[in-house]
Scaffold this motif. Structure first.
Motif, mmCIF file in Angstrom:
data_model
loop_
_atom_site.group_PDB
_atom_site.id
_atom_site.type_symbol
_atom_site.label_atom_id
_atom_site.label_comp_id
_atom_site.label_asym_id
_atom_site.label_seq_id
_atom_site.Cartn_x
_atom_site.Cartn_y
_atom_site.Cartn_z
ATOM 1 N N GLY A 143 0.815 -1.208 0.000
ATOM 2 C CA GLY A 143 0.000 0.000 0.000
ATOM 3 C C GLY A 143 0.847 1.255 0.000
ATOM 4 O O GLY A 143 0.596 2.206 -0.748
ATOM 5 N N HIS A 144 1.895 1.282 0.839
ATOM 6 C CA HIS A 144 2.800 2.439 0.898
ATOM 7 C C HIS A 144 3.599 2.578 -0.399
ATOM 8 O O HIS A 144 3.907 3.691 -0.835
ATOM 9 C CB HIS A 144 3.744 2.310 2.088
ATOM 10 N N PHE A 215 -0.350 -5.037 -11.133
ATOM 11 C CA PHE A 215 -0.600 -5.788 -9.901
ATOM 12 C C PHE A 215 -0.425 -4.909 -8.667
ATOM 13 O O PHE A 215 -1.296 -4.861 -7.786
ATOM 14 C CB PHE A 215 0.358 -6.976 -9.818
ATOM 15 N N LEU A 216 0.703 -4.202 -8.577
ATOM 16 C CA LEU A 216 1.049 -3.486 -7.362
ATOM 17 C C LEU A 216 0.037 -2.412 -6.987
ATOM 18 O O LEU A 216 -0.300 -2.242 -5.803
ATOM 19 C CB LEU A 216 2.437 -2.852 -7.500
ATOM 20 N N PHE A 217 -0.477 -1.701 -7.979
ATOM 21 C CA PHE A 217 -1.334 -0.563 -7.655
ATOM 22 C C PHE A 217 -2.791 -0.953 -7.406
ATOM 23 O O PHE A 217 -3.388 -0.472 -6.437
ATOM 24 C CB PHE A 217 -1.188 0.517 -8.732
ATOM 25 N N PRO A 218 -3.389 -1.841 -8.201
ATOM 26 C CA PRO A 218 -4.732 -2.313 -7.834
ATOM 27 C C PRO A 218 -4.769 -2.980 -6.459
ATOM 28 O O PRO A 218 -5.682 -2.732 -5.672
ATOM 29 C CB PRO A 218 -5.072 -3.302 -8.954
ATOM 30 N N ILE A 219 -3.772 -3.814 -6.148
ATOM 31 C CA ILE A 219 -3.789 -4.448 -4.829
ATOM 32 C C ILE A 219 -3.508 -3.418 -3.731
ATOM 33 O O ILE A 219 -4.033 -3.529 -2.615
ATOM 34 C CB ILE A 219 -2.796 -5.629 -4.743
ATOM 35 N N GLY A 220 -2.714 -2.406 -4.050
ATOM 36 C CA GLY A 220 -2.488 -1.331 -3.092
ATOM 37 C C GLY A 220 -3.788 -0.632 -2.739
ATOM 38 O O GLY A 220 -4.052 -0.313 -1.567
ATOM 39 N N GLY A 224 -5.892 -0.569 1.091
ATOM 40 C CA GLY A 224 -5.991 0.692 1.816
ATOM 41 C C GLY A 224 -4.941 1.729 1.508
ATOM 42 O O GLY A 224 -4.756 2.674 2.293
ATOM 43 N N GLY A 225 -4.240 1.598 0.387
ATOM 44 C CA GLY A 225 -3.273 2.617 0.004
ATOM 45 C C GLY A 225 -3.952 3.961 -0.211
ATOM 46 O O GLY A 225 -5.048 4.036 -0.766
ATOM 47 N N GLU A 226 -3.281 5.027 0.210
ATOM 48 C CA GLU A 226 -3.887 6.365 0.146
ATOM 49 C C GLU A 226 -3.567 7.043 -1.182
ATOM 50 O O GLU A 226 -2.827 8.021 -1.257
ATOM 51 C CB GLU A 226 -3.422 7.201 1.337
#
Length: 275
Positions: A143-144, A215-220, A224-226
């Motif tokens: 997420g970060h 992958f990284l950004f949709p799962i982020g 709860g990634g801001e």
């Protein structure tokens, strides 16, 4: 390791681009779907290793396992077809037109995204026990990561966008070198070694790969990634795709095609005769 000389693997590159354009819609989607899914799983593996060991280098060292697997199984990444398919068009191969090239890129993009998104959903379930508990340490790290590589670029404005684009260029310079690496040998160990080295480099350096980011950004976002979907598209995916196209085609495809497939006439040596 049964090394293949550049003149010969340049022809293999053109042949590969031609075959990918002529592939059916069904097979193109299946192969690109599986490529996106496997590469996403490798990214999840690498982030897990990096987070749990505190060693990003170890994660980068192990990430290429996914890339090698998917190419050995004949699957397709957007970054690879960006480099190979235009060579078949430049070589005037039968049936390869601008429209057919764009069609191939579009289908591979859709397939890669669907595969990466599938893995994102599956891993989000794993890291949250089916969305019933707090996000795990690895999930928080992802997420970060999404925040830093979207709004982190946005904070720098035009300079951030330029940096993002250049990281996309550098990424596919290395990734496409890995794609070509699979053609440099006729042995399994030779193929794996040639693919492994540039892929490890790109991952450790933090360059931007459009399919890994699918992958990284949709799962982020799921974890709860801001950042927002528009942050992801504008401040990562779109510039990364463009950078990947420029990097792979310019620094790998056209360079190898220009000097090995279309070699210029050599200089003639004229001996001076003394009278």
């Amino acid at each position: 390791m049964s090394y293949v000389i550049p003149k010969d693997f340049a022809v293999r590159m053109i042949d590969a681009g031609h075959s990918k354009v002529m592939l059916s819609t069904r097979d193109t989607l299946i192969r690109s779907y599986m490529a996106g899914a496997i590469l996403a799983l490798a990214a999840a593996f690498a982030v897990t290793v990096s987070t749990q060991t505190g060693s990003p280098l170890l994660g980068a060292l192990l990430f290429p396992v996914g890339f090698c697997m998917l190419y050995l199984m004949g699957f397709d990444l957007l970054t690879g077809v960006f480099t190979l398919v235009p060579l078949a068009w430049l070589d005037k191969r039968p049936g390869v037109t601008l429209n057919s090239m764009l069609r191939n890129w579009g289908l591979v993009f859709v397939g890669n995204f669907a595969g990466a998104l599938t893995t994102a959903v599956l891993m989000a379930i794993v890291w949250t026990y089916g969305f019933s508990s707090e996000v795990s340490e690895v999930g928080q790290a992802i997420g970060h990561l999404g925040e830093g590589r979207t709004v982190g670029y946005a904070e720098h404005g035009a300079a951030g966008m330029l940096t993002l684009f250049v990281r996309g260029v550098l990424c596919n310079w290395m990734v496409s070198t890995g794609v070509v690496g699979a053609m440099m040998s006729d042995s399994l160990p030779g193929k794996v070694i040639a693919m492994w080295m540039p892929i490890m480099l790109f991952f450790y350096m933090g360059f931007e790969h459009s399919v890994v980011n699918m992958f990284l950004f949709p799962i982020g976002l799921m974890l709860g990634g801001e950042f927002t979907l528009m942050d992801y598209l504008i401040w990562n995916e779109i510039p990364t795709v463009l950078g990947n196209l420029v990097g792979g085609l310019t620094f790998v495809g056209l360079m190898i095609y220009g000097t090995h497939a279309r070699t210029a006439p050599g200089r003639q040596f004229a001996a001076k005769v003394k009278v």
